[in-house]
Design a protein around this motif. Structure first.
Motif, PDB file in Angstrom:
ATOM      1  N   MET A  82       0.857  -1.183   0.000  1.00  0.00           N
ATOM      2  CA  MET A  82       0.000   0.000   0.000  1.00  0.00           C
ATOM      3  C   MET A  82       0.894   1.234   0.000  1.00  0.00           C
ATOM      4  O   MET A  82       1.673   1.440   0.930  1.00  0.00           O
ATOM      5  N   LYS A  83       0.773   2.050  -1.052  1.00  0.00           N
ATOM      6  CA  LYS A  83       1.585   3.258  -1.159  1.00  0.00           C
ATOM      7  C   LYS A  83       0.785   4.454  -0.649  1.00  0.00           C
ATOM      8  O   LYS A  83      -0.346   4.683  -1.074  1.00  0.00           O
ATOM      9  N   ILE A  84       1.392   5.206   0.251  1.00  0.00           N
ATOM     10  CA  ILE A  84       0.747   6.352   0.883  1.00  0.00           C
ATOM     11  C   ILE A  84       1.526   7.608   0.539  1.00  0.00           C
ATOM     12  O   ILE A  84       2.743   7.698   0.787  1.00  0.00           O
ATOM     13  N   SER A  85       0.837   8.606  -0.021  1.00  0.00           N
ATOM     14  CA  SER A  85       1.463   9.862  -0.433  1.00  0.00           C
ATOM     15  C   SER A  85       1.465  10.855   0.727  1.00  0.00           C
ATOM     16  O   SER A  85       0.422  11.104   1.350  1.00  0.00           O
ATOM     17  N   LEU A  86       2.637  11.417   1.012  1.00  0.00           N
ATOM     18  CA  LEU A  86       2.740  12.405   2.085  1.00  0.00           C
ATOM     19  C   LEU A  86       1.955  13.663   1.739  1.00  0.00           C
ATOM     20  O   LEU A  86       1.276  14.242   2.595  1.00  0.00           O
ATOM     21  N   ASN A  87       2.040  14.117   0.482  1.00  0.00           N
ATOM     22  CA  ASN A  87       1.278  15.308   0.091  1.00  0.00           C
ATOM     23  C   ASN A  87      -0.226  15.075   0.279  1.00  0.00           C
ATOM     24  O   ASN A  87      -0.965  15.984   0.674  1.00  0.00           O
ATOM     25  N   TRP A  88      -0.670  13.889  -0.019  1.00  0.00           N
ATOM     26  CA  TRP A  88      -2.083  13.552   0.160  1.00  0.00           C
ATOM     27  C   TRP A  88      -2.448  13.573   1.641  1.00  0.00           C
ATOM     28  O   TRP A  88      -3.489  14.107   2.041  1.00  0.00           O
ATOM     29  N   LEU A  89      -1.591  12.975   2.486  1.00  0.00           N
ATOM     30  CA  LEU A  89      -1.850  12.968   3.932  1.00  0.00           C
ATOM     31  C   LEU A  89      -1.983  14.383   4.488  1.00  0.00           C
ATOM     32  O   LEU A  89      -2.780  14.646   5.392  1.00  0.00           O
ATOM     33  N   LYS A  90      -1.212  15.309   3.930  1.00  0.00           N
ATOM     34  CA  LYS A  90      -1.208  16.678   4.454  1.00  0.00           C
ATOM     35  C   LYS A  90      -2.518  17.415   4.182  1.00  0.00           C
ATOM     36  O   LYS A  90      -2.734  18.504   4.727  1.00  0.00           O
ATOM     37  N   THR A  91      -3.395  16.833   3.342  1.00  0.00           N
ATOM     38  CA  THR A  91      -4.708  17.458   3.154  1.00  0.00           C
ATOM     39  C   THR A  91      -5.656  17.127   4.309  1.00  0.00           C
ATOM     40  O   THR A  91      -6.717  17.738   4.420  1.00  0.00           O
ATOM     41  N   TYR A  92      -5.283  16.160   5.164  1.00  0.00           N
ATOM     42  CA  TYR A  92      -6.127  15.759   6.283  1.00  0.00           C
ATOM     43  C   TYR A  92      -5.595  16.244   7.636  1.00  0.00           C
ATOM     44  O   TYR A  92      -6.348  16.325   8.593  1.00  0.00           O
ATOM     45  N   LEU A  93      -4.296  16.483   7.738  1.00  0.00           N
ATOM     46  CA  LEU A  93      -3.717  16.930   9.002  1.00  0.00           C
ATOM     47  C   LEU A  93      -2.422  17.675   8.732  1.00  0.00           C
ATOM     48  O   LEU A  93      -1.835  17.558   7.647  1.00  0.00           O
ATOM     49  N   GLN A  94      -1.998  18.431   9.715  1.00  0.00           N
ATOM     50  CA  GLN A  94      -0.780  19.213   9.582  1.00  0.00           C
ATOM     51  C   GLN A  94       0.404  18.345   9.984  1.00  0.00           C
ATOM     52  O   GLN A  94       0.504  17.913  11.139  1.00  0.00           O
ATOM     53  N   LEU A  95       1.305  18.119   9.051  1.00  0.00           N
ATOM     54  CA  LEU A  95       2.468  17.267   9.307  1.00  0.00           C
ATOM     55  C   LEU A  95       3.743  18.080   9.084  1.00  0.00           C
ATOM     56  O   LEU A  95       4.380  17.992   8.036  1.00  0.00           O
TER      57      LEU A  95
ATOM     58  N   THR B 109      -0.684   8.860  -9.212  1.00  0.00           N
ATOM     59  CA  THR B 109       0.629   8.386  -9.661  1.00  0.00           C
ATOM     60  C   THR B 109       1.515   8.067  -8.475  1.00  0.00           C
ATOM     61  O   THR B 109       2.216   7.050  -8.456  1.00  0.00           O
ATOM     62  N   ALA B 110       1.488   8.913  -7.453  1.00  0.00           N
ATOM     63  CA  ALA B 110       2.296   8.665  -6.257  1.00  0.00           C
ATOM     64  C   ALA B 110       1.878   7.364  -5.582  1.00  0.00           C
ATOM     65  O   ALA B 110       2.715   6.640  -5.030  1.00  0.00           O
ATOM     66  N   ALA B 111       0.583   7.049  -5.637  1.00  0.00           N
ATOM     67  CA  ALA B 111       0.079   5.834  -5.001  1.00  0.00           C
ATOM     68  C   ALA B 111       0.239   4.601  -5.879  1.00  0.00           C
ATOM     69  O   ALA B 111      -0.187   3.507  -5.503  1.00  0.00           O
ATOM     70  N   GLY B 112       0.824   4.768  -7.054  1.00  0.00           N
ATOM     71  CA  GLY B 112       1.120   3.623  -7.904  1.00  0.00           C
ATOM     72  C   GLY B 112       0.078   3.308  -8.950  1.00  0.00           C
ATOM     73  O   GLY B 112       0.139   2.242  -9.574  1.00  0.00           O
ATOM     74  N   LEU B 113      -0.895   4.201  -9.163  1.00  0.00           N
ATOM     75  CA  LEU B 113      -1.920   3.969 -10.171  1.00  0.00           C
ATOM     76  C   LEU B 113      -1.725   4.914 -11.356  1.00  0.00           C
ATOM     77  O   LEU B 113      -1.323   6.060 -11.185  1.00  0.00           O
TER      78      LEU B 113
ATOM     79  N   VAL C 136       6.638   9.086  -0.778  1.00  0.00           N
ATOM     80  CA  VAL C 136       5.687   7.977  -0.774  1.00  0.00           C
ATOM     81  C   VAL C 136       6.181   6.899   0.181  1.00  0.00           C
ATOM     82  O   VAL C 136       7.332   6.463   0.099  1.00  0.00           O
ATOM     83  N   PHE C 137       5.310   6.504   1.104  1.00  0.00           N
ATOM     84  CA  PHE C 137       5.619   5.434   2.057  1.00  0.00           C
ATOM     85  C   PHE C 137       4.997   4.136   1.542  1.00  0.00           C
ATOM     86  O   PHE C 137       3.787   4.079   1.302  1.00  0.00           O
ATOM     87  N   ASP C 138       5.821   3.123   1.379  1.00  0.00           N
ATOM     88  CA  ASP C 138       5.336   1.802   0.957  1.00  0.00           C
ATOM     89  C   ASP C 138       5.095   0.989   2.219  1.00  0.00           C
ATOM     90  O   ASP C 138       6.046   0.594   2.899  1.00  0.00           O
TER      91      ASP C 138
END
Length: 821
Positions: free
Chosen positions: A1-14, A249-253, A159-161
């Motif tokens: 499962m690939k997780i995008s940091l930029n995507w995560l930042k839309t839900y919380l402040q990192l 693309t960051a998530a691998g799709l 991207v965190f795998d």
């Protein structure tokens, strides 16, 4: 499962480093298999330049000599370039001497075919931002000359795998991971804002469109407990927004178009797979969720034709299947470039059904991966509404009716009662009540009631959200508190534990004794699964027993039943080793078997072995295996469980022998006495059907665990006789069908009675069997050797002969045997 940091930042402040996020994810219980950085790396000495002139290289047909303005600081440079996709006036990345590009490529001032070049104009691949190396990267936005290139190129992403454990399907989504990180870093989680809430504004005109979707019917509700369909009319297919493409693309799709990208985006955001149908392709404007017909065919999106079976669930229209439910859509089920009306599916499919279908078809997808692990049915509609918002935003159109929902999510309510004292007791160290409560509520495990019982202390009632189906006991909440508290904060302490003197469990001791014996007799140990396929059980047990041993929800077809014997797995191991040229011919296993008796299953401790014919070439071949060798091993194994088979009758296996060769195999004991054994030659037809050559002898001993006691009989020393033995041979003529051991037992009993207390009968053994000339028809002769001995003196011939004659007279008189002279 690939997780995008930029995507995560839309839900919380990192606002923390990648290393801190990686550490947090690890301590939260998710494994980080890799961290990938995308976008341009830090590039020094690379600036924006503009091509002023472009002349042909005097010494090379495919090269050009250009003058490039790199801004006031760096001035105009002469650069030799081989690309063909640019023109005078274009702005491009320019790397000057001293720049180091990805791959440790150092830019220097150099002569190219005799022409001095003061740097290099770069492609996207040379800058590490894309794979396109066909020409220069043209900066169409025309940034300022001399601007460092890192200020122009996209910032990139991290991207965190992740490897997500099967019990945490909620983390197969960006929202799920964001929820965990928000709890760890004590940040507020911002959920996506959803505009559409399932209501159509009929004041804007007629919104019901039965010409696009007439009905939805679910014929297999056990495999599809919830199915929803929404219609969007007037969409326009095109590219999805850049921000969405970058996240996918960051998530691998791979981005495809705005409609398909939205369904993939919401799946990665919520963990809920979706599917968009082209409404015009649904025959009869109907959706039917049903089981496939045996032999029905469907070409899936990967272009392969799949042959379906009646156990597989499909989404069909009025004429044909269009989707393998929960796995993959059909080639003609999705949207096309000219699609204008769509039907959006959001559903829940039973995980066992999806897993079986996926394995049977050899077809796995992002959707099946999530359905197999479990999708939260209580967020299905929310995910559908989110997708509808994005479709209208990116593709236009209008949400119209009908909105169909078949089945429903059962109201979710789960609460766990726990006390802070219980948490501290289980952890073994002190955590403040307030810190515990904060840890739970940061994970949205809210304390809905706080009580003070009469015995003192606090008692919390914790509400469990629907996406945490893995939490159902107080000990689970202890783990949640520890995850957020941090295992690295556990205070160091000396481990104190009382030393207990105790024997191992009787089953362990039995397995150990059996293993020691068989390994000592040159057997190799095997370990097999306790689950076996249904077709295999038909060889070893009745249909009734097989039905009782069947699992309610098997994960895979070849592990659908509890095993009633160890022999099946041993034959499989024997076949595997033979196919690989391994000369192992003597195999054994200890483990659990499950025996059905009168509708009840009994779990037994068991040991089994097989002995096949040797295939390895030797200068001296081992003596071939036979029934009596198998019997000897069974007697020894039974003795290790405290069972003396010498006093038990062996009964030949006849009729339906369940895997054994009739007439050359036997059984002893019965489960109603707590144990039983089977041994002998395995069915020749069975062995041949497995592709094995020659005869295979086997044995199995099973015993109820409660019949194994810790205080097994200890072996005691028995002294050898100091005086010589007296030997006598006796041949008895008996019926041809009488077992030799039955005659031996009668002879031994008669001989002990005849001897009395005068001396001892040491042993009675059969040493010859004769059938043929000189005997009446239907008779056989059994020859026995009797050994007499006294512990105090040497026996005389007269006293031994007297007893021997008495034995013969008694056998003729009472047993009806004839003495063969």
């Amino acid at each position: 499962m690939k997780i995008s940091l930029n995507w995560l930042k839309t839900y919380l402040q990192l606002d923390v480093s990648v290393e801190e996020i990686t550490r947090a994810i690890t301590f939260l219980g998710l494994e980080v298999e890799g961290v990938i950085s995308t976008g341009a790396p830090k590039l020094d000495n690379v600036f924006v330049g503009e091509v002023l002139t472009r002349d042909k290289h005097p010494n090379a047909d495919k090269l050009s000599v250009c003058t490039v303005d790199v801004g006031l600081v760096h001035g105009v440079k002469t650069i030799v370039c081989g690309a063909q996709n640019y023109k005078v006036g274009d702005r491009v990345p320019v790397s000057l001497p001293g720049a180091v590009l990805p791959g440790n490529f150092v830019i220097k001032q150099a002569k190219v075919r005799g022409q001095l070049s003061d740097g290099m104009m770069c492609s996207a691949k040379e800058l590490g931002v894309a794979e396109d190396a066909s020409g220069l990267l043209i900066l169409t936005d025309r940034p300022a000359l001399g601007l460092p290139i890192n200020q122009v190129l996209p910032a990139g992403d991290t991207v965190f795998d992740l490897e997500v454990t099967p019990n945490r399907p909620d983390c197969l989504s960006h929202l799920g991971v964001a929820r965990e990180l928000a709890a760890w870093f004590k940040q507020d989680l911002v959920y996506p804002q959803i505009k559409f809430r399932g209501e159509i504004d009929e004041t804007l005109g007629i919104v019901q469109r039965p010409d696009l979707l007439q009905s939805v019917r679910v014929e297999a509700p056990e495999d599809c407990p919830l199915y929803t369909a929404h219609v969007v009319s007037g969409v326009k297919v095109g590219p999805s927004p850049t921000w969405m493409q970058e996240r996918l693309t960051a998530a691998g799709l791979r981005p495809i178009n705005n409609l398909v990208d939205v369904t993939n985006y919401v799946m990665l955001e919520y963990g809920q797979p979706l599917h968009a149908f082209d409404a015009r392709r649904l025959a009869g404007h109907q959706i039917v969720v049903r089981r496939a017909n045996d032999g029905e065919k469907l070409i899936t999106l990967d272009g392969k034709e799949r042959v379906l079976s009646g156990r597989m669930l499909v989404i069909a229209d009025a004429e044909k299947p269009v989707v393998v439910a929960g796995v993959m859509g059909g080639e003609n089920s999705g949207v096309a470039d000219d699609t204008t009306d769509i039907v959006l599916e959001a559903a829940i499919f039973r995980r066992q059904s999806v897993r079986w279908t996926s394995k049977r078809l050899g077809l796995s997808s992002d959707s099946s991966y999530r359905f197999e692990r479990g999708v939260d049915p209580h967020t299905t509609l929310e995910a559908a509404y989110r997708a509808l918002d994005l479709i209208v935003e990116t593709a236009g159109g209008k949400i119209v009716g009908p909105m169909c929902k078949v089945g429903g999510d059962k109201p979710w309510s789960r609460e766990i009662v726990v006390t802070p004292d219980y948490v501290r007791e289980r952890l073994g160290f002190d955590i403040a009540d307030a810190e515990m409560k904060a840890a739970l509520e940061s994970l949205e495990l809210n304390v809905v009631r706080e009580e003070t019982p009469d015995e003192g202390g606090l008692r919390w009632t914790v509400s469990i959200p629907s996406w945490r189906d893995d939490l159902d006991r107080p000990i689970d909440l202890v783990e949640e508190v520890l995850r957020l508290y941090g295992t690295e904060r556990i205070p160091p302490a000396v481990v104190q534990s009382p030393g207990l003197l105790a024997d191992d469990d009787p089953i362990v001791r039995f397995n150990r004794r059996a293993t020691d014996y068989l390994v000592g007799h040159d057997f190799h140990e095997c370990v097999n699964y306790t689950l076996r396929p249904a077709k295999e059980l038909a060889t070893w047990t009745s249909q009734t027993a097989a039905a009782e041993l069947a699992l309610a929800n098997p994960f895979v077809e070849d592990q659908s039943h509890l095993r009633p014997t160890l022999i099946m797995g041993l034959l499989e191991s024997l076949k595997l080793n033979r196919s690989r040229g391994v000369p192992a011919a003597r195999l054994f296993e200890t483990g659990r078997v499950f025996i059905e008796r009168n509708g009840q299953n009994f779990e037994c401790a068991a040991v089994g072995f097989v002995v096949a014919e040797e295939t390895e070439r030797r200068w001296l071949q081992r003596e071939a295996a036979d029934f009596f060798g198998a019997k000897h091993h069974i007697e020894a194994l039974a003795a290790s469980a405290g069972i003396d088979l010498a006093r038990q009758p062996f009964v030949p296996l006849t009729g339906q022998a369940w895997g054994w060769q009739e007439g050359q195999s036997a059984t002893v004991g019965d489960l109603q006495h707590g144990w039983f054994a089977q041994l002998g030659l395995l069915s020749l037809a069975l062995v041949k059907s497995l592709g094995l050559e020659g005869k295979v002898y086997a044995g199995t001993f099973a015993i109820l665990p409660e019949k194994l006691t810790a205080d097994t009989t200890r072996r005691r020393f028995a002294p050898f006789g100091l005086f010589p033995a007296a030997l006598r041979d006796l041949a008895l003529v008996v019926e041809a069908g009488t077992p030799a051991d039955e005659v031996r037992k009668v002879l031994a009993k008669t001989a002990r009675a005849a001897v009395g207390n005068a001396f001892a009968l040491e042993s009675v053994n059969v040493f010859d069997v004769y059938r043929g000339q000189g005997l009446p028809e239907g008779k056989k002769s059994l020859a026995f050797g009797l050994v007499f001995r006294s512990a105090e003196r040497t026996l005389t011939d007269d006293e031994v002969n007297g007893v021997f004659q008495k034995i013969q007279d008694e056998l003729v008189k009472t047993a009806g045997y004839a003495i063969r002279k």
